[in-house]
Design a protein around this motif. Structure first.
Motif, PDB file in Angstrom:
ATOM      1  N   PRO A 216       0.820  -1.217   0.000  1.00 55.00           N
ATOM      2  CA  PRO A 216       0.000   0.000   0.000  1.00 55.00           C
ATOM      3  C   PRO A 216       0.853   1.267   0.000  1.00 55.00           C
ATOM      4  O   PRO A 216       1.175   1.812   1.056  1.00 55.00           O
ATOM      5  CB  PRO A 216      -0.831  -0.124   1.289  1.00 55.00           C
ATOM      6  CG  PRO A 216      -0.061  -1.049   2.168  1.00 55.00           C
ATOM      7  CD  PRO A 216       0.751  -1.937   1.288  1.00 55.00           C
ATOM      8  N   TYR A 217       1.258   1.743  -1.156  1.00 56.85           N
ATOM      9  CA  TYR A 217       2.052   2.977  -1.323  1.00 56.85           C
ATOM     10  C   TYR A 217       1.947   3.393  -2.786  1.00 56.85           C
ATOM     11  O   TYR A 217       1.303   2.716  -3.592  1.00 56.85           O
ATOM     12  CB  TYR A 217       3.514   2.751  -0.883  1.00 56.85           C
ATOM     13  CG  TYR A 217       4.371   2.075  -1.937  1.00 56.85           C
ATOM     14  CD1 TYR A 217       4.040   0.809  -2.411  1.00 56.85           C
ATOM     15  CD2 TYR A 217       5.468   2.720  -2.507  1.00 56.85           C
ATOM     16  CE1 TYR A 217       4.805   0.207  -3.414  1.00 56.85           C
ATOM     17  CE2 TYR A 217       6.224   2.116  -3.494  1.00 56.85           C
ATOM     18  CZ  TYR A 217       5.889   0.872  -3.945  1.00 56.85           C
ATOM     19  OH  TYR A 217       6.624   0.269  -4.939  1.00 56.85           O
ATOM     20  N   GLU A 218       2.609   4.496  -3.117  1.00 54.44           N
ATOM     21  CA  GLU A 218       2.486   5.084  -4.455  1.00 54.44           C
ATOM     22  C   GLU A 218       2.722   4.085  -5.599  1.00 54.44           C
ATOM     23  O   GLU A 218       2.074   4.138  -6.638  1.00 54.44           O
ATOM     24  CB  GLU A 218       3.479   6.254  -4.573  1.00 54.44           C
ATOM     25  CG  GLU A 218       3.394   7.029  -5.879  1.00 54.44           C
ATOM     26  CD  GLU A 218       2.014   7.623  -6.100  1.00 54.44           C
ATOM     27  OE1 GLU A 218       1.350   7.999  -5.117  1.00 54.44           O
ATOM     28  OE2 GLU A 218       1.587   7.695  -7.272  1.00 54.44           O
ATOM     29  N   GLY A 219       3.665   3.183  -5.388  1.00 55.52           N
ATOM     30  CA  GLY A 219       3.980   2.225  -6.453  1.00 55.52           C
ATOM     31  C   GLY A 219       2.764   1.412  -6.867  1.00 55.52           C
ATOM     32  O   GLY A 219       2.571   1.127  -8.058  1.00 55.52           O
ATOM     33  N   LEU A 220       1.915   1.060  -5.914  1.00 55.51           N
ATOM     34  CA  LEU A 220       0.735   0.266  -6.255  1.00 55.51           C
ATOM     35  C   LEU A 220      -0.269   1.090  -7.063  1.00 55.51           C
ATOM     36  O   LEU A 220      -0.930   0.562  -7.955  1.00 55.51           O
ATOM     37  CB  LEU A 220       0.069  -0.294  -4.985  1.00 55.51           C
ATOM     38  CG  LEU A 220      -1.222  -1.102  -5.202  1.00 55.51           C
ATOM     39  CD1 LEU A 220      -1.029  -2.247  -6.201  1.00 55.51           C
ATOM     40  CD2 LEU A 220      -1.746  -1.649  -3.879  1.00 55.51           C
ATOM     41  N   ASP A 223       1.067   0.675 -10.494  1.00 56.78           N
ATOM     42  CA  ASP A 223       0.870  -0.683 -11.020  1.00 56.78           C
ATOM     43  C   ASP A 223      -0.606  -0.928 -11.344  1.00 56.78           C
ATOM     44  O   ASP A 223      -0.943  -1.539 -12.357  1.00 56.78           O
ATOM     45  CB  ASP A 223       1.343  -1.729  -9.993  1.00 56.78           C
ATOM     46  CG  ASP A 223       2.863  -1.838  -9.935  1.00 56.78           C
ATOM     47  OD1 ASP A 223       3.538  -0.798  -9.993  1.00 56.78           O
ATOM     48  OD2 ASP A 223       3.378  -2.968  -9.843  1.00 56.78           O
ATOM     49  N   PHE A 224      -1.490  -0.432 -10.470  1.00 56.76           N
ATOM     50  CA  PHE A 224      -2.912  -0.630 -10.736  1.00 56.76           C
ATOM     51  C   PHE A 224      -3.366   0.198 -11.944  1.00 56.76           C
ATOM     52  O   PHE A 224      -4.076  -0.304 -12.826  1.00 56.76           O
ATOM     53  CB  PHE A 224      -3.787  -0.281  -9.518  1.00 56.76           C
ATOM     54  CG  PHE A 224      -5.234  -0.282  -9.909  1.00 56.76           C
ATOM     55  CD1 PHE A 224      -5.895  -1.484 -10.166  1.00 56.76           C
ATOM     56  CD2 PHE A 224      -5.920   0.906 -10.138  1.00 56.76           C
ATOM     57  CE1 PHE A 224      -7.209  -1.502 -10.623  1.00 56.76           C
ATOM     58  CE2 PHE A 224      -7.237   0.898 -10.586  1.00 56.76           C
ATOM     59  CZ  PHE A 224      -7.880  -0.313 -10.825  1.00 56.76           C
ATOM     60  N   LEU A 225      -2.965   1.471 -11.978  1.00 58.37           N
ATOM     61  CA  LEU A 225      -3.465   2.332 -13.064  1.00 58.37           C
ATOM     62  C   LEU A 225      -2.996   1.860 -14.441  1.00 58.37           C
ATOM     63  O   LEU A 225      -3.674   2.106 -15.443  1.00 58.37           O
ATOM     64  CB  LEU A 225      -3.064   3.787 -12.824  1.00 58.37           C
ATOM     65  CG  LEU A 225      -3.787   4.491 -11.670  1.00 58.37           C
ATOM     66  CD1 LEU A 225      -3.322   5.939 -11.533  1.00 58.37           C
ATOM     67  CD2 LEU A 225      -5.316   4.453 -11.842  1.00 58.37           C
ATOM     68  N   THR A 271       1.651  -8.304  -2.057  1.00 58.25           N
ATOM     69  CA  THR A 271       0.886  -7.286  -1.320  1.00 58.25           C
ATOM     70  C   THR A 271       1.761  -6.526  -0.325  1.00 58.25           C
ATOM     71  O   THR A 271       1.313  -5.570   0.289  1.00 58.25           O
ATOM     72  CB  THR A 271      -0.302  -7.924  -0.549  1.00 58.25           C
ATOM     73  OG1 THR A 271       0.218  -8.921   0.340  1.00 58.25           O
ATOM     74  CG2 THR A 271      -1.289  -8.579  -1.500  1.00 58.25           C
ATOM     75  N   THR A 272       3.013  -6.975  -0.174  1.00 54.67           N
ATOM     76  CA  THR A 272       3.956  -6.267   0.709  1.00 54.67           C
ATOM     77  C   THR A 272       5.173  -5.741  -0.062  1.00 54.67           C
ATOM     78  O   THR A 272       6.088  -5.194   0.540  1.00 54.67           O
ATOM     79  CB  THR A 272       4.491  -7.205   1.817  1.00 54.67           C
ATOM     80  OG1 THR A 272       5.244  -8.269   1.195  1.00 54.67           O
ATOM     81  CG2 THR A 272       3.369  -7.826   2.622  1.00 54.67           C
ATOM     82  N   ASN A 416      -7.170   0.934  -0.934  1.00 51.96           N
ATOM     83  CA  ASN A 416      -8.311   0.076  -1.261  1.00 51.96           C
ATOM     84  C   ASN A 416      -7.921  -1.044  -2.222  1.00 51.96           C
ATOM     85  O   ASN A 416      -8.412  -2.168  -2.103  1.00 51.96           O
ATOM     86  CB  ASN A 416      -9.462   0.922  -1.805  1.00 51.96           C
ATOM     87  CG  ASN A 416     -10.093   1.752  -0.694  1.00 51.96           C
ATOM     88  OD1 ASN A 416     -10.697   1.206   0.222  1.00 51.96           O
ATOM     89  ND2 ASN A 416      -9.902   3.070  -0.737  1.00 51.96           N
ATOM     90  N   VAL A 417      -7.038  -0.737  -3.167  1.00 51.77           N
ATOM     91  CA  VAL A 417      -6.574  -1.783  -4.082  1.00 51.77           C
ATOM     92  C   VAL A 417      -5.818  -2.849  -3.284  1.00 51.77           C
ATOM     93  O   VAL A 417      -6.007  -4.051  -3.482  1.00 51.77           O
ATOM     94  CB  VAL A 417      -5.700  -1.187  -5.218  1.00 51.77           C
ATOM     95  CG1 VAL A 417      -4.954  -2.278  -5.972  1.00 51.77           C
ATOM     96  CG2 VAL A 417      -6.562  -0.380  -6.182  1.00 51.77           C
ATOM     97  N   ASN A 418      -5.000  -2.400  -2.337  1.00 53.36           N
ATOM     98  CA  ASN A 418      -4.270  -3.365  -1.514  1.00 53.36           C
ATOM     99  C   ASN A 418      -5.227  -4.212  -0.665  1.00 53.36           C
ATOM    100  O   ASN A 418      -5.005  -5.417  -0.497  1.00 53.36           O
ATOM    101  CB  ASN A 418      -3.258  -2.630  -0.623  1.00 53.36           C
ATOM    102  CG  ASN A 418      -2.459  -3.574   0.250  1.00 53.36           C
ATOM    103  OD1 ASN A 418      -2.794  -3.806   1.405  1.00 53.36           O
ATOM    104  ND2 ASN A 418      -1.396  -4.169  -0.313  1.00 53.36           N
ATOM    105  N   ASP A 419      -6.297  -3.593  -0.161  1.00 55.97           N
ATOM    106  CA  ASP A 419      -7.299  -4.355   0.601  1.00 55.97           C
ATOM    107  C   ASP A 419      -7.878  -5.476  -0.264  1.00 55.97           C
ATOM    108  O   ASP A 419      -8.064  -6.600   0.209  1.00 55.97           O
ATOM    109  CB  ASP A 419      -8.447  -3.441   1.059  1.00 55.97           C
ATOM    110  CG  ASP A 419      -8.089  -2.697   2.352  1.00 55.97           C
ATOM    111  OD1 ASP A 419      -7.127  -3.098   3.031  1.00 55.97           O
ATOM    112  OD2 ASP A 419      -8.783  -1.709   2.666  1.00 55.97           O
TER     113      ASP A 419
END
Ligand code: GLC
Length: 445
Positions: A216-220, A223-225, A271-272, A416-419
């Motif tokens: 859960p940080y900027e990198g995700l 990656d999601f977008l 996820t980590t 939320n994406v990480n959740d």
């Protein structure tokens, strides 16, 4: 190497379609030179007034001394190298730069810089500022207005990275490195890189898995977008004032990532993962694919890497039935208004953007150069076989939303994406919750 840039070009919307206020306008201000003068600038209704303006000639013979350059954790050695090159070149003239390393996480780098600026400290004369922070830091009046310097040679820069330092009609730093992500694949496994994200996930299940930045940080958010934008999703609507995040396209993209973890195409440990953990996993030799930024091409050949000479990179794939998209990353050298030696700070920022350093940075560290000319260099082309594709990727990558509250928008996305990735929320619920939180963030300014 594949060359599938055609579709991406058609789909890449300009940064302006996503921004809150940074495009289109030009400054109404006149800027004074000499360091102490104020400037006022506006664009699309956003105004930044009273900023200190850099005097471009101040770098020619600044007072002797030492300044501090702050950046994220120097995992590749590029930070130490640039500082050492500068120091070698200018030691005789009495100029020195000291490197201060912040944590690897983009969010923590931001927090460290903010703490110092709020205390009006000169701990960071120059800061390697992520491309997404320009609007926020400029709005807080923490940065020198660098417009008179940048305007001296605007055309030498690649337009996309230059635009990231442009806000409210002014330039708030000097482009330092640009960034784009690639799909890393194992050449020794004998398979061509798949053409779609769906196929990547299918192949990954049979080839050890795909690793990426899922913490859960900027990198995700990035990656999601990449998948969300490729699927046709958006973050903000065209006004830039409302969330457009809650869409079937974004839910579909997240579902693919969630299913990937459920069915073993990606290890749950993603996820980590931030960038360093992704590199660790990849260089263990266990995985078939990796999503990472261009720096990993050079970095993951070094040390005890078990994949040395066994991988290549391909442009990010298409989302089945939709398009493809990359996210524009990178960093700018920004000068703190609390520096006591703006001339020396500018001299250093100018050096990081020089053809001399940009060549080393791309050739040796596979960092995306910000100068057009660097990509034509013969040594660069030899060391970085995908140099032309890298340059093309920068031109086609999408900007993250430009907003003084971008960090809050991003936090809504990555938390939320990480959740959802960790199984704590369904993709549909996670996307909806993120969208509501984006709207709350937008209502605060
Ligand atoms: C890279 C990119 C930067 C991005 C970060 C996220 O450093 O250059 O723009 O925000 O990764 O982890």
């Amino acid at each position: 190497m594949r060359g599938r840039f055609g579709l991406g070009a058609a789909l890449a919307v300009s940064a302006c379609a996503l921004v809150v206020a940074a495009c289109g306008g030009s400054s109404s201000s006149s800027s004074s030179s000499g360091g102490g003068g104020g400037s006022s600038s506006s664009s699309g209704g956003v105004t930044v007034t009273g900023a200190k303006v850099i005097d471009p000639s101040s770098m020619n013979s600044p007072p002797k001394g030492t300044i501090h350059y702050c950046q994220g954790k120097d995992t590749t050695g590029a930070g130490k190298a640039v500082v050492s090159e500068f120091n070698q070149k200018y030691a005789a003239q009495g100029y020195k730069v000291v490197l201060t390393e912040f944590p690897a996480s983009a969010d923590q780098q931001r927090a460290q810089f903010i703490q110092r600026q709020q205390a009006k400290s000169n701990d960071c004369d120059v800061f390697s500022s992520d491309v997404i922070w320009t609007a926020e830091f400029a709005s807080q009046k923490w940065l020198y207005d660098m417009t008179p310097y940048v305007n001296q040679s605007r055309t030498k820069y690649i337009p996309a990275p230059l635009e990231t330092v442009h806000y409210a009609g002014k330039y708030w730093g000097v482009p330092e490195t640009s960034d784009a992500a690639f799909l890393f694949y194992r050449t020794d496994k004998g398979t061509a890189p798949p053409a779609t994200w769906q196929a990547v996930y299918q192949q990954a299940a049979k080839q050890g898995g795909i690793v990426y930045q899922g913490a859960p940080y900027e990198g995700l958010t990035c990656d999601f977008l990449e998948l969300g934008f490729a699927a046709g999703g958006q973050v903000l609507d065209s006004s830039g004032k409302k969330s457009a995040f809650n869409s079937p396209a974004n839910v579909k993209a997240l579902q693919l990532m969630v299913d990937g973890i459920k069915n073993g195409s990606a290890p749950k440990a993603v996820t980590t993962y931030m960038e360093p953990q992704t590199d660790q996993a990849w260089t263990s030799g266990k995985y078939g694919y990796m999503r990472n930024w261009t720096y990993a091409y050079a970095a993951d050949q070094t040390g005890g890497s078990k994949v040395k000479g066994k991988y290549a990179v391909a442009p990010l794939p298409t989302f089945e039935g939709a398009g493809k998209a990359g996210i524009l990353g990178g960093h700018n050298s920004v000068i703190s208004v609390y520096t006591k030696n703006p001339g020396l700070a500018l001299k250093y920022a100018d050096f990081t953007a020089s053809p001399e350093w940009q060549k080393i940075s791309l050739e040796k560290y596979s960092s995306a150069a910000i100068l057009n000319a660097t990509y034509d260099d013969a040594g660069v082309k030899k060391a970085i076989p995908y140099a032309a594709e890298l340059k093309q990727a920068l031109g086609q990558a999408k900007a993250r939303p430009v907003s003084p509250v971008y960090p809050q928008i991003s936090q809504a996305i990555y938390k939320n994406v990480n959740d959802a990735l960790a199984g704590r929320a369904s993709p549909a619920d996670a996307i909806k919750k993120a969208s509501d939180q984006i709207n709350s963030a937008l209502s605060t300014f």
